[in-house]
Design a protein around this motif. Structure first.
Motif, PDB file in Angstrom:
ATOM      1  N   VAL C  56       3.813 -34.675  19.832  1.00 10.05           N
ATOM      2  CA  VAL C  56       4.897 -34.227  20.911  1.00 10.05           C
ATOM      3  C   VAL C  56       4.082 -32.864  21.326  1.00 10.05           C
ATOM      4  N   SER C  57       4.099 -32.876  22.608  1.00  6.22           N
ATOM      5  CA  SER C  57       3.308 -31.487  23.093  1.00  6.22           C
ATOM      6  C   SER C  57       4.288 -31.143  24.209  1.00  6.22           C
ATOM      7  N   PHE C  58       4.468 -29.808  24.481  1.00  2.00           N
ATOM      8  CA  PHE C  58       5.182 -29.135  25.585  1.00  2.00           C
ATOM      9  C   PHE C  58       5.190 -27.804  25.304  1.00  2.00           C
ATOM     10  N   ALA C  59       5.652 -26.867  26.534  1.00  2.00           N
ATOM     11  CA  ALA C  59       5.511 -25.470  26.344  1.00  2.00           C
ATOM     12  C   ALA C  59       6.848 -24.897  27.067  1.00  2.00           C
ATOM     13  N   VAL C  60       7.210 -23.818  26.501  1.00  2.00           N
ATOM     14  CA  VAL C  60       8.582 -23.222  26.749  1.00  2.00           C
ATOM     15  C   VAL C  60       8.277 -21.719  27.450  1.00  2.00           C
ATOM     16  N   HIS C  61       8.405 -21.313  28.593  1.00  2.00           N
ATOM     17  CA  HIS C  61       7.824 -19.815  29.117  1.00  2.00           C
ATOM     18  C   HIS C  61       9.209 -18.994  28.694  1.00  2.00           C
ATOM     19  N   LYS C  62       8.868 -17.939  28.751  1.00  2.00           N
ATOM     20  CA  LYS C  62       9.734 -16.721  28.286  1.00  2.00           C
ATOM     21  C   LYS C  62      10.777 -16.756  29.188  1.00  2.00           C
ATOM     22  N   GLY C  63      11.864 -16.706  28.711  1.00  2.00           N
ATOM     23  CA  GLY C  63      13.220 -16.600  29.576  1.00  2.00           C
ATOM     24  C   GLY C  63      13.838 -17.822  29.840  1.00  2.00           C
ATOM     25  N   GLN C  64      12.894 -18.843  29.762  1.00  2.00           N
ATOM     26  CA  GLN C  64      13.325 -20.473  30.276  1.00  2.00           C
ATOM     27  C   GLN C  64      14.003 -21.283  29.472  1.00  2.00           C
ATOM     28  N   THR C  65      14.725 -21.943  29.713  1.00  2.00           N
ATOM     29  CA  THR C  65      15.429 -23.064  28.865  1.00  2.00           C
ATOM     30  C   THR C  65      14.641 -24.567  28.868  1.00  2.00           C
ATOM     31  N   VAL C  66      14.284 -24.801  27.971  1.00  2.00           N
ATOM     32  CA  VAL C  66      13.622 -26.555  27.946  1.00  2.00           C
ATOM     33  C   VAL C  66      14.495 -27.110  27.288  1.00  2.00           C
ATOM     34  N   ALA C  67      14.901 -28.361  27.830  1.00  2.00           N
ATOM     35  CA  ALA C  67      15.980 -29.193  26.964  1.00  2.00           C
ATOM     36  C   ALA C  67      15.076 -30.567  26.509  1.00  2.00           C
ATOM     37  N   LEU C  68      15.404 -30.876  25.143  1.00  2.00           N
ATOM     38  CA  LEU C  68      14.870 -31.976  24.710  1.00  2.00           C
ATOM     39  C   LEU C  68      16.329 -32.991  24.695  1.00  2.00           C
ATOM     40  N   VAL C  69      16.108 -34.026  25.393  1.00  2.00           N
ATOM     41  CA  VAL C  69      17.248 -35.056  25.203  1.00  2.00           C
ATOM     42  C   VAL C  69      16.612 -36.449  24.786  1.00  2.00           C
ATOM     43  N   GLY C  70      17.751 -37.230  24.178  1.00  2.00           N
ATOM     44  CA  GLY C  70      17.416 -38.273  23.611  1.00  2.00           C
ATOM     45  C   GLY C  70      18.453 -38.782  22.793  1.00  2.00           C
ATOM     46  N   LEU C 219      23.621 -14.257  27.548  1.00  2.00           N
ATOM     47  CA  LEU C 219      22.917 -13.850  26.495  1.00  2.00           C
ATOM     48  C   LEU C 219      21.360 -14.027  26.945  1.00  2.00           C
ATOM     49  N   GLN C 220      21.152 -14.953  27.278  1.00  2.00           N
ATOM     50  CA  GLN C 220      19.917 -15.027  27.664  1.00  2.00           C
ATOM     51  C   GLN C 220      19.270 -14.297  28.813  1.00  2.00           C
ATOM     52  N   ASP C 221      20.414 -14.236  29.721  1.00  2.00           N
ATOM     53  CA  ASP C 221      19.997 -12.965  30.807  1.00  2.00           C
ATOM     54  C   ASP C 221      19.783 -11.575  30.415  1.00  2.00           C
ATOM     55  N   GLU C 222      20.703 -11.330  29.349  1.00  2.00           N
ATOM     56  CA  GLU C 222      20.455  -9.998  28.850  1.00  2.00           C
ATOM     57  C   GLU C 222      19.720  -9.636  27.984  1.00  2.00           C
ATOM     58  N   LEU C 223      19.616 -10.683  27.078  1.00  2.00           N
ATOM     59  CA  LEU C 223      18.548 -10.533  25.963  1.00  2.00           C
ATOM     60  C   LEU C 223      17.086 -11.057  26.289  1.00  2.00           C
TER      61      LEU C 223
END
Lengths: 316, 348, 357
Positions: C56-70, C219-223
Motif C-alpha cells: 500500500v502506498s499513499f501520502a497525506v499532506h499537512k493539515g489534510q484528511t485522507v480517508a481509507l475506506v473499505g 480541532l484540525q483547523d485550530e491545531l
C-alpha cells in the motif's frame, strides 16, 4: 472432529513417552534400581539378578528403554520389596476399587453440582439461590482430609431405621462388606468439595447463557421455555463445567489418596501410602508413573468431550 | 404449509394484519421506573414495509420484542395497551397460544447473527427445529425444508452448509440463514431488528434486496427497526419516528423525508452527512444527548435539545396530530415552524 | 511514487484539492503486513500467510484528511496500525515528516509516538474503566515527561467541549459521545502532528455523530492536525476528507480527491461500493441502481490470481474472453485514470455515475 481427535491423541502419546523417558532415566541412570539401601528391605541377590535381566540393565540405552516400555505395556514393574510379589499384580488387584470410587465420585459431583448450579441460576436472588451459594462457599473452605476425618468419625456405622447405612470402621474381622456399601461414604466425601466448584461454575455459566441472544432467538421461534432452557441453554452452559472437569481430575487423584487412607478403602491410593510408609520403592514408583499416564489420558478424554460439545474448539 | 385454521384462534380478516394500540412497557428498576415504551400505536398490513426509526434508547426494539412476547415480565410491566393480530389480542392470549404464533404467524430476525444463532448446533438443525415446532412433520421432511430455504435465500452449496455450524458461515450468510429460519413457516409478519447494522454495506445491499424479493413473493408485512435513515429511504413505505419511548412523527416515506414536521425528525435529517452533496462547511448537529429513559424530561421529551422549544413544550406532552394529508402525524407544538424551516433547508 | 509530485495545472476542469509541494506529513511506501498461518499436528509450521496489507502506498499532506475506506477484511485497520507501528509491518516504509519510523529504535519510536496518535472506534473499550478521566489524561503527559500545570486538564477538556468537573469521574458515568470526546482529548493532549481516526463515529448515535465530526474538524483547523480517517460510512467520508483511498483485500484499488472519487469513480469495486450505500433521499433512491456484488470476499490467505476483485466484479462478466484472461493473469497497477492524482487499479477502468443514477 476426527482431525482434532487425531491431533489430541498424538499429543497425549508424545507426553506419555516423555514421562516414561524421564522416569526411565531417573531410575536407571542414577544407580541400580534393584539394589536396595540399608533402610529398605533387602532383595535377595538372585531376585536382583533376575530383575536386572528382565529389564536388560546391561544393554545399551535405547534397547533398555524399549524393554522398559514393553514391560510397561505388559504390566511388568518388577517385584516389591515387602513380599516379593509382582508389583503389577499388586496394583491390578486394587486398581478397580479406585476406578470405581473415582467414577462414582465424579457422577455424584457432576449430577448434584450441575443441578444445584442450574437451579440457582434459574432462580437468582431467591432463598434457594442464597442457600446454594452459601453452602458452596462453605464447602470450598473445607479441606478434604477434615471432611474425611469427620465423616469417618461420625458417620461410619451409622444406623438409620435399623439399617446400617455406612459400614463401621475399622472393618470387623471376618465380615465381608459388599463393595457398593463400602464405597458410598468415601465417594461422597471425595465428591463433596468438587460439588461446590461445579455448582458455582454451572451457576455462573448458566447466568451468562440465560442472557444470551440465541436464547432470545429460540424463544422467538415459539419454543417452550423448558425446551429453551434445557436444550439450548444447558447445552452451552455445561461447556465450561466440562473444561473444569479436567482440572478436577488432578484434585480427585490427590483427594483419593487421602480419602482411601482415612477410610481404609483398599485402593491404589491406600496402597501408595502404605508403600511409602514401608519404603517399598518399586510400588511407589510404579504407582506414580501409572498415575501420570492416567492423568494425561484423562485430560485428553476431557478435551475430546469438550470438542464434541463445542464445535468452535475443533478449529485449532 | 402451515395453515391458520389449525391454530384455532379466530382471526378477523378485515382487521389490520398487525396493530399496536397505546402500548406502554415500563421497567421497574432501582433507578426508578424506566419508561421504555410510553404510549405507542401503529399498524401494518400485508405487503407493506413499516420502518420504526430511532436511536438507542428510543424504545424501538422493546416495542418489537413485546409483540413476540420476548420481554420478561417481571421486571417489565405493561400499564396499558394491547397488540392485535388480525383483531385478536395477543397480550390477553394465554402463553401457550402465543407460543403457537411465535415463529409461525409472526417471526423475527435480530441484529447480530453470530450471537443470535446457537453456536453448538448445526444451522440445518436449528432451521429444522423451527419447522418441526410448528408443523407435524418428520425430521427428514423438516431437513428437506431447511435445505430448500437455504437455497431460497441465496446460500450457495446449501447441502454442505446445512451441516455446518454458525461460526463456519460469513456474516452475510449467517443473516441469510436467520432469514431462512424466520421464513420457515411462512409468517405473515416479519419483524427485522437492525438486520443489517452489523454487516458491510455491500452485504447490506444483498440482504435488503433479498428481503424485498421475499416480500414480493410472499406478500409478507415487514416491520423494519433501524437507525439507518438511508436504508429506510430506499425500503420503507411508511415510517414511525420514535424518541424517548414515544412516536413523535408518523407518515409515508416521502412525507417524513421531504416534509418533516417534528423538530426531532427535522434535526435528524439536517444533521446527516450526505454522500450525494458536495461538502458543506459544517454539519448541523442536534445539541445535547438523548435522555435516559428513567428520567424523561417533562412535556415534550425532546424540548431540552430543540431549537424551536418554548414554554408550551414543557407544560404538556404534545399529542400526535394530523399535520398534512391523511395519516401524516406529528407530536409537535411548532410543527408549522418546522415545516417552514424545512422549506428553507430544501431551497438551499 | 509520491503523491506530492503532481504537475500543476492538471485537472483544471474541476476543483481539485491542491497538492502542495514539499514533504508530506505521512508518506507510506509499499507497506506490507503478512500474518503467518501456522498449522500442524505436533509441530506447527507456517503453511501460508494472510496477506492483510499487500503493498500500500499513499501520502497525506499537512493539515489534510485522507480517508481509507473499505469493508471488513480489506486491511484498512491493519494499515493504520502498521503505520503507527502498533503492529510491526512486514516490510515497507512509513515516513513521518521525513523520518522513517519503521527504522526507529525503541526510544526514538517512543518519542516519535508523541507526534502520531490514534482515536479508536469503541469509546467503551478504549478507556480504562478503573481510571478517572484525570488519570487517563494525565498519564499521557507523564509518559512523555511533560509537566502538567494546574489548568492543563481542564483546558484540554474544554477544548473538546467537556466541563471541568467531569475530570474526576469514571468512564462508565459518561455517554458514548462524551467518552469519544475523552478519547479525542487524550489523542490531542500532546499536540501531535498526525492522528489516525479508526472509525471514530461508527459506534455513536446519528444525532451525536455530527457533533463529534464538527469537533474533529474544528480541532484540525485550530491545531493544524493531519488526519488518516478509517471508515466504512461513505457519507461521513465525503464530508470530512480531502482525499479518499478505497481498499480491497489488502490493496488500494482507487485513490482520488474527494469529489472526483464520488462523482467520477473508475474502479468497478468503488462503483459497487458507492452504489450500495443508501442515501436518505427516497426519490433519489427510487431512480438509483444498486450494483449488487455476488458472493463473499475471498480468503485473504488465498487471494485470486491477477486482479483480486475479479471473482466478484460486475465488469468481468461483461468482458470478452481475451480481456478476462488479462484480469486473471495480470495484477493491475494503480495507474492514473484522469488528471489530478486520480488512480485506479483496473485494466478496464471507466467512469460510471453511481451517486445520482
Amino acid at each position: 472432529m476426527l482431525r482434532f481427535t487425531a491431533q489430541r491423541l498424538t499429543h497425549a502419546v508424545m507426553v506419555i513417552l516423555v514421562v516414561t523417558l524421564v522416569t526411565h532415566i531417573g531410575l536407571f541412570y542414577f544407580g541400580d534400581p534393584f539394589k536396595t539401601t540399608p533402610d529398605e528391605k533387602m532383595l535377595p541377590p538372585e531376585t536382583q539378578q533376575m530383575l536386572r535381566e528382565r529389564f536388560g540393565t546391561d544393554k545399551p540405552f535405547l534397547a533398555r528403554y524399549l524393554i522398559y516400555l514393553k514391560n510397561l505395556f505388559t504390566g511388568e514393574f518388577g517385584v516389591d520389596f515387602e513380599q516379593r510379589r509382582p508389583v503389577g499384580e499388586l496394583i491390578a488387584h486394587v486398581a478397580p476399587h479406585t476406578a470405581g470410587l473415582a467414577v462414582l465420585a465424579i457422577l455424584i459431583s457432576l449430577t448434584v453440582g450441575v443441578l444445584a448450579g442450574a437451579l440457582a441460576a434459574v432462580r437468582p436472588g431467591t432463598a434457594l439461590d442464597a442457600v446454594i451459594t452459601t453452602t458452596t462457599i462453605t464447602l470450598l473452605c473445607l479441606p478434604v482430609f477434615v471432611v474425611a476425618l469427620v465423616f469417618r468419625q461420625e458417620l461410619s456405622g451409622l444406623r438409620l431405621f435399623g439399617v446400617e447405612l455406612f459400614p463401621a470402621l475399622p472393618h470387623a474381622f471376618g465380615v465381608d462388606v459388599p463393595w457398593l456399601r463400602e464405597v458410598l461414604l468415601p465417594a461422597i466425601t471425595l465428591a463433596l468439595v468438587d460439588i461446590a466448584f461445579v455448582a458455582r461454575m454451572m451457576r455462573a455459566s448458566m447466568l451468562d447463557v440465560l442472557a444470551a441472544d440465541y436464547l432470545r432467538t429460540a424463544r422467538a421461534k415459539g419454543l417452550s421455555e423448558r425446551r429453551v432452557v434445557l436444550r439450548h441453554g444447558m447445552r452451552n452452559a455445561i461447556i465450561p463445567v466440562v473444561n473444569h472437569a479436567g482440572l478436577a481430575i488432578g484434585a480427585l487423584m490427590g483427594g483419593a489418596v487421602i480419602v482411601e487412607t482415612i477410610f481404609q478403602y483398599d485402593g491404589v491410593g491406600f496402597l501408595f501410602i502404605k508403600s511409602l510408609h514401608d519404603a517399598n520403592r518399586p510400588v511407589v514408583i510404579a504407582i506414580a508413573l501409572l498415575g501420570a499416564i492416567a492423568f494425561v489420558l484423562l485430560i485428553a478424554l476431557v478435551d475430546l468431550i469438550s470438542a464434541y460439545l463445542d464445535p468452535r474448539i475443533r478449529v485449532t | 404449509m402451515a395453515s391458520v385454521d389449525d391454530l384455532d384462534i379466530d382471526l378477523d380478516s378485515s382487521a389490520p394484519l398487525l396493530e399496536v394500540r397505546d402500548l406502554r412497557v415500563h421497567f421497574v428498576t432501582d433507578r426508578g421506573v424506566v419508561k421504555a415504551v410510553d404510549g405507542v400505536s401503529w399498524m401494518v398490513n400485508e405487503g407493506e414495509t413499516l420502518a420504526i426509526v430511532g436511536e438507542s434508547g428510543s424504545g424501538k426494539s422493546v416495542s418489537a420484542m413485546t409483540i413476540l412476547g420476548l420481554i420478561q415480565s417481571p421486571p417489565a410491566t405493561f400499564p396499558s395497551g394491547d397488540i392485535f393480530l388480525r383483531g385478536k389480542s395477543l397480550m390477553k392470549m394465554p402463553e401457550k397460544q402465543q407460543r403457537k404464533l411465535r415463529g409461525r404467524e409472526i417471526a423475527m430476525i435480530f441484529q447480530d447473527p453470530l450471537t443470535a444463532l446457537n453456536p453448538v448446533f448445526r444451522v440445518g438443525d436449528q432451521i429444522a427445529e423451527m419447522v418441526r415446532n410448528h408443523q407435524k412433520v418428520s425430521k427428514v421432511v423438516a431437513r428437506r425444508r431447511a435445505l430448500d430455504l437455504l437455497g431460497e435465500v441465496g446460500i450457495p452449496n446449501p447441502a454442505v452448509r446445512l451441516n455446518q455450524y454458525p461460526h463456519e458461515f460469513s456474516g452475510g450468510m449467517r443473516q441469510r440463514a436467520m432469514i431462512a429460519m424466520a421464513l420457515a413457516n411462512d409468517p405473515q409478519v416479519l419483524l427485522a431488528d437492525e438486520p443489517t447494522t452489523a454487516l458491510d454495506v455491500t452485504v447490506q445491499a444483498q440482504i435488503m434486496a433479498l428481503l424485498v424479493k421475499l416480500q414480493e413473493d410472499r406478500n409478507t408485512a415487514i416491520v423494519l427497526i433501524t437507525h439507518d435513515l438511508g436504508v429506510v429511504a430506499s425500503h420503507a413505505d411508511r415510517i414511525n419516528v420514535m424518541y424517548a419511548g414515544r412516536i413523535v412523527e408518523a407518515g409515508t416515506t416521502d412525507e417524513i423525508f421531504y416534509e418533516p414536521r417534528h423538530a426531532y425528525t427535522f434535526g435528524l435529517l439536517s444533521s446527516l452527512a450526505r454522500m450525494d452533496h458536495r461538502r458543506q462547511e459544517r454539519l448541523t448537529p442536534i445539541k445535547g444527548v438523548p435522555p435516559s429513559l428513567a428520567n424523561v424530561p417533562p412535556g415534550c421529551p425532546f424540548h431540552p435539545r430543540c431549537r424551536f422549544a418554548t414554554e408550551a413544550c414543557v407544560v404538556a406532552v404534545p399529542r400526535l396530530e394530523t399535520v398534512s394529508g391523511n395519516g401524516h402525524l406529528a407530536a409537535c407544538v411548532h410543527s408549522d415552524q418546522v415545516g417552514m424551516a424545512n422549506e428553507e433547508r430544501l431551497a438551499q | 511514487m509520491s503523491e506530492a509530485v503532481d504537475p500543476v495545472g492538471n485537472g483544471a476542469a474541476q476543483i481539485s484539492v491542491s497538492q502542495p509541494a514539499g514533504t508530506p506529513m505521512i508518506e507510506v511506501t509499499d507497506l506490507v503486513k503478512h500474518f503467518p498461518i501456522r498449522s500442524g499436528v505436533f509441530i506447527k509450521r507456517t503453511i501460508g500467510h494472510v496477506k492483510a496489507v499487500d503493498g500500500v502506498s499513499f501520502a497525506v499532506h499537512k493539515g489534510q484528511t485522507v480517508a481509507l475506506v473499505g469493508e471488513s477484511g480489506c486491511g484498512k485497520s491493519t494499515t493504520a496500525r502498521a503505520i503507527l507501528r502498533l503492529i510491526e509491518p512486514t516490510s515497507g516504509r512509513v515516513e513521518l515528516d521525513g523520518v522513517d519510523v519503521t527504522k526507529l529504535g525503541k526510544e526514538k519510536l517512543r518519542q516519535a509516538r508523541r507526534d502520531m496518535q490514534i482515536i479508536f472506534q469503541d469509546p467503551y473499550a478504549s478507556l480504562n474503566p478503573r481510571m478517572t478521566i484525570r488519570q487517563i489524561l494525565s498519564e499521557k503527559y507523564q509518559l512523555m515527561g511533560v509537566a502538567i500545570k494546574k489548568s492543563t486538564i481542564s483546558d484540554l477538556l474544554d477544548t473538546v467541549g467537556l466541563a471541568e468537573e467531569y475530570a474526576d469521574r469514571y468512564p462508565h458515568e459518561f455517554s458514548g459521545g462524551q467518552r469519544q470526546r475523552i478519547g479525542i482529548a487524550r489523542a490531542i493532549a500532546l499536540n501531535p502532528k498526525f492522528v489516525v481516526l479508526d472509525e471514530p463515529v461508527s459506534a455513536l448515535d446519528v444525532s451525536i455523530q455530527a457533533q463529534i465530526v464538527n469537533l474533529l474538524e474544528d480541532l484540525q483547523d485550530e491545531l493544524g492536525l493531519t488526519y488518516l480517517f478509517i471508515a466504512h460510512d461513505l457519507s461521513v467520508v465525503r464530508h470530512i476528507s480531502d482525499r479518499v483511498a478505497v481498499m480491497y483485500l489488502g490493496g488500494i484499488v482507487e485513490i482520488a480527491d474527494r469529489d472526483e472519487l464520488f462523482d467520477r469513480p473508475h474502479h468497478p469495486y468503488t462503483q459497487a461500493l458507492i452504489s450500495a450505500v443508501p442515501i436518505p433521499d427516497p426519490k433519489l433512491e427510487r431512480i438509483r441502481e444498486t450494483i449488487v456484488l455476488r458472493g463473499d470476499v475471498p480468503n485473504p490467505a488465498n487471494p485470486p490470481s491477477g486482479c483480486r476483485f475479479r471473482t466478484r466484479c460486475w465488469k468481468f462478466e461483461q468482458l470478452s474472453e481475451g480481456e478476462r484472461q488479462r484480469c486473471i493473469d495480470e495484477r493491475p497497477a494503480l495507474n492514473p485514470v484522469s488528471g489530478s492524482g486520480h488512480r485506479a487499479a483496473c485494466h478496464y477502468a471507466a467512469v460510471r455515475e453511481v451517486v445520482r443514477a
